[in-house]
Design a protein around this motif. Structure first.
Motif, PDB file in Angstrom:
ATOM      1  N   GLU A  69      -1.945  11.786  14.972  1.00 50.67           N
ATOM      2  CA  GLU A  69      -1.649  10.352  14.975  1.00 50.67           C
ATOM      3  C   GLU A  69      -0.921   9.998  13.681  1.00 50.67           C
ATOM      4  N   PHE A  70      -0.080   8.966  13.722  1.00 51.68           N
ATOM      5  CA  PHE A  70       0.656   8.573  12.531  1.00 51.68           C
ATOM      6  C   PHE A  70      -0.288   8.030  11.460  1.00 51.68           C
ATOM      7  N   HIS A  71      -0.079   8.496  10.233  1.00 49.34           N
ATOM      8  CA  HIS A  71      -0.789   7.986   9.063  1.00 49.34           C
ATOM      9  C   HIS A  71       0.193   7.895   7.902  1.00 49.34           C
ATOM     10  N   GLU A  72      -0.142   7.054   6.935  1.00 50.38           N
ATOM     11  CA  GLU A  72       0.642   6.932   5.713  1.00 50.38           C
ATOM     12  C   GLU A  72      -0.036   7.750   4.614  1.00 50.38           C
ATOM     13  N   TYR A  73       0.709   8.709   4.070  1.00 49.74           N
ATOM     14  CA  TYR A  73       0.211   9.580   3.010  1.00 49.74           C
ATOM     15  C   TYR A  73       1.003   9.274   1.743  1.00 49.74           C
ATOM     16  N   SER A  74       0.302   8.939   0.653  1.00 52.74           N
ATOM     17  CA  SER A  74       1.008   8.505  -0.548  1.00 52.74           C
ATOM     18  C   SER A  74       0.342   9.009  -1.820  1.00 52.74           C
ATOM     19  N   VAL A  75       1.159   9.020  -2.889  1.00 51.75           N
ATOM     20  CA  VAL A  75       0.661   9.248  -4.238  1.00 51.75           C
ATOM     21  C   VAL A  75       1.302   8.202  -5.132  1.00 51.75           C
ATOM     22  N   GLU A  76       0.537   7.708  -6.100  1.00 52.07           N
ATOM     23  CA  GLU A  76       1.074   6.737  -7.047  1.00 52.07           C
ATOM     24  C   GLU A  76       0.530   7.039  -8.434  1.00 52.07           C
ATOM     25  N   TRP A  77       1.319   6.640  -9.432  1.00 54.54           N
ATOM     26  CA  TRP A  77       0.877   6.701 -10.820  1.00 54.54           C
ATOM     27  C   TRP A  77       0.202   5.375 -11.123  1.00 54.54           C
ATOM     28  N   GLU A  78      -1.050   5.412 -11.527  1.00 54.79           N
ATOM     29  CA  GLU A  78      -1.767   4.210 -11.921  1.00 54.79           C
ATOM     30  C   GLU A  78      -2.285   4.464 -13.337  1.00 54.79           C
ATOM     31  N   GLY A  79      -1.547   3.959 -14.323  1.00 60.91           N
ATOM     32  CA  GLY A  79      -1.876   4.308 -15.694  1.00 60.91           C
ATOM     33  C   GLY A  79      -1.623   5.789 -15.894  1.00 60.91           C
ATOM     34  N   SER A  80      -2.631   6.499 -16.340  1.00 63.61           N
ATOM     35  CA  SER A  80      -2.512   7.934 -16.567  1.00 63.61           C
ATOM     36  C   SER A  80      -2.952   8.759 -15.369  1.00 63.61           C
ATOM     37  N   ASP A  81      -3.423   8.106 -14.312  1.00 61.02           N
ATOM     38  CA  ASP A  81      -3.962   8.819 -13.171  1.00 61.02           C
ATOM     39  C   ASP A  81      -2.933   8.991 -12.056  1.00 61.02           C
ATOM     40  N   LEU A  82      -3.128  10.024 -11.252  1.00 60.17           N
ATOM     41  CA  LEU A  82      -2.435  10.175  -9.985  1.00 60.17           C
ATOM     42  C   LEU A  82      -3.411   9.765  -8.890  1.00 60.17           C
ATOM     43  N   VAL A  83      -3.014   8.770  -8.096  1.00 62.27           N
ATOM     44  CA  VAL A  83      -3.900   8.212  -7.082  1.00 62.27           C
ATOM     45  C   VAL A  83      -3.340   8.554  -5.701  1.00 62.27           C
ATOM     46  N   TYR A  84      -4.167   9.190  -4.875  1.00 61.72           N
ATOM     47  CA  TYR A  84      -3.750   9.619  -3.538  1.00 61.72           C
ATOM     48  C   TYR A  84      -4.386   8.699  -2.501  1.00 61.72           C
ATOM     49  N   ARG A  85      -3.563   8.261  -1.538  1.00 60.44           N
ATOM     50  CA  ARG A  85      -4.044   7.299  -0.549  1.00 60.44           C
ATOM     51  C   ARG A  85      -3.733   7.764   0.869  1.00 60.44           C
ATOM     52  N   LEU A  86      -4.636   7.439   1.764  1.00 56.29           N
ATOM     53  CA  LEU A  86      -4.458   7.628   3.194  1.00 56.29           C
ATOM     54  C   LEU A  86      -4.501   6.257   3.837  1.00 56.29           C
ATOM     55  N   ASP A  87      -3.380   5.843   4.426  1.00 53.45           N
ATOM     56  CA  ASP A  87      -3.267   4.506   5.023  1.00 53.45           C
ATOM     57  C   ASP A  87      -3.649   3.410   4.032  1.00 53.45           C
ATOM     58  N   GLY A  88      -3.241   3.594   2.780  1.00 52.59           N
ATOM     59  CA  GLY A  88      -3.450   2.587   1.752  1.00 52.59           C
ATOM     60  C   GLY A  88      -4.786   2.652   1.048  1.00 52.59           C
ATOM     61  N   GLU A  89      -5.708   3.463   1.546  1.00 55.80           N
ATOM     62  CA  GLU A  89      -7.028   3.567   0.941  1.00 55.80           C
ATOM     63  C   GLU A  89      -7.100   4.794   0.037  1.00 55.80           C
TER      64      GLU A  89
END
Length: 285
Positions: free
Chosen positions: A218-238
């Motif tokens: 099924e379609f999902h959104e897979y992402s990574v973002e820089w938040e300060g010094s951290d790498l934050v990984y999200r599945l469907d925005g969570e």
């Protein structure tokens, strides 16, 4: 004098705590006002060579040959989505993929697609997201991936003078947003950073990466973002995972890769498909 102190003390408390609450409100307002703004978006109405190029390379002892221009249907756009595939063409053929040491891939009956935004769309930090799904999962040898690599990486295609840094040193670092290892899992994906061990071709694949469940067909959104010094990984925005402090280790521009690999000798029939609805990059405004 005691009466004066008793009268003024509540006033002082109100002033102190009032200022503290005001500062907290101001900080919250600033964080709310700091929003993500899109600076790259591809929804794959067509294959856009200004955004992507084929990447033909032999890595990880992969069993397939990456072919150009979507040969054998390995990279195609239809019905508003990109399809990246591994295809069994039924007979072995020569492969002109080389590794970075000059070794040529042996003949193989498997062909595959791999595209990258190298020297097209490269960004420092921000947030990368792809909306994608697999046609199947949990089969031996299956290895689709959505990931980032430092723009000075010295692996093909080498197109600029500064593309001379070996993986995974700074300038050629790796962040894996989505990987599916069919040999080891079903309805799950792997995400996380590759830790450089300070030498060429030496990276820690284990300590900063984790597996998480997902309905991969099924379609999902897979992402990574820089938040300060951290790498934050999200599945469907969570948020599902966080590499604390690892973001500081990726100061370089990075490009995106979408590929489907076959990584062991297990046989396969037909084709495997990773379908990508869109890809975007955002930055903090």
């Amino acid at each position: 004098m005691k009466q004066t102190i008793i009268i003024l003390l509540p006033v002082l408390l109100v002033l102190v705590f009032g200022c503290k609450e005001g500062n907290q409100k101001n900080k919250a307002m600033q964080e709310t006002a700091s929003t993500w703004e899109i600076d790259f978006f591809d929804d794959f109405d067509a294959f856009n060579p200004e955004n992507w190029q084929d990447q033909r390379i032999w890595v990880n002892n992969e069993n397939h040959c990456y072919v150009p221009d979507g040969e054998f249907g390995t990279r195609e756009v239809s019905d508003g989505t990109l399809k990246i595939k591994v295809v069994n063409i039924g007979e072995k053929r020569p492969c002109d993929n080389f590794d970075k040491h000059g070794n040529q891939h042996p003949d193989t009956e498997y062909v595959a697609g791999r595209i990258c935004s190298k020297n097209r769309k490269e960004f420092i930090k921000g947030r990368w997201t792809a909306r994608l799904r697999l046609s199947g999962n949990g089969e031996a040898s299956m290895f689709p991936a959505w990931w980032l690599l430092g723009a000075q990486n010295n692996e093909p295609p080498v197109q600029e003078a500064d593309e001379n840094i070996c993986w995974p040193m700074t300038g050629s670092g790796e962040i894996d947003i989505f990987e599916h290892h069919g040999d080891h899992m079903k309805d799950a994906f792997t995400t996380g950073a590759i830790v450089s061990l300070g030498e060429c071709d030496k990276g820690d694949w284990e300590s900063k990466r984790r597996n998480f469940p997902a309905t991969l067909n099924e379609f999902h959104e897979y992402s990574v973002e820089w938040e300060g010094s951290d790498l934050v990984y999200r599945l469907d925005g969570e948020e599902v995972y966080r590499n604390e402090g690892e973001g500081d280790k990726y100061p370089e521009p990075m490009f995106a890769i979408l590929n489907y690999a076959k990584i062991t000798d297990s046989p396969m029939e037909g084709e495997w498909v990773m379908e990508v609805d869109w890809v975007k990059h955002e930055f903090r405004k």
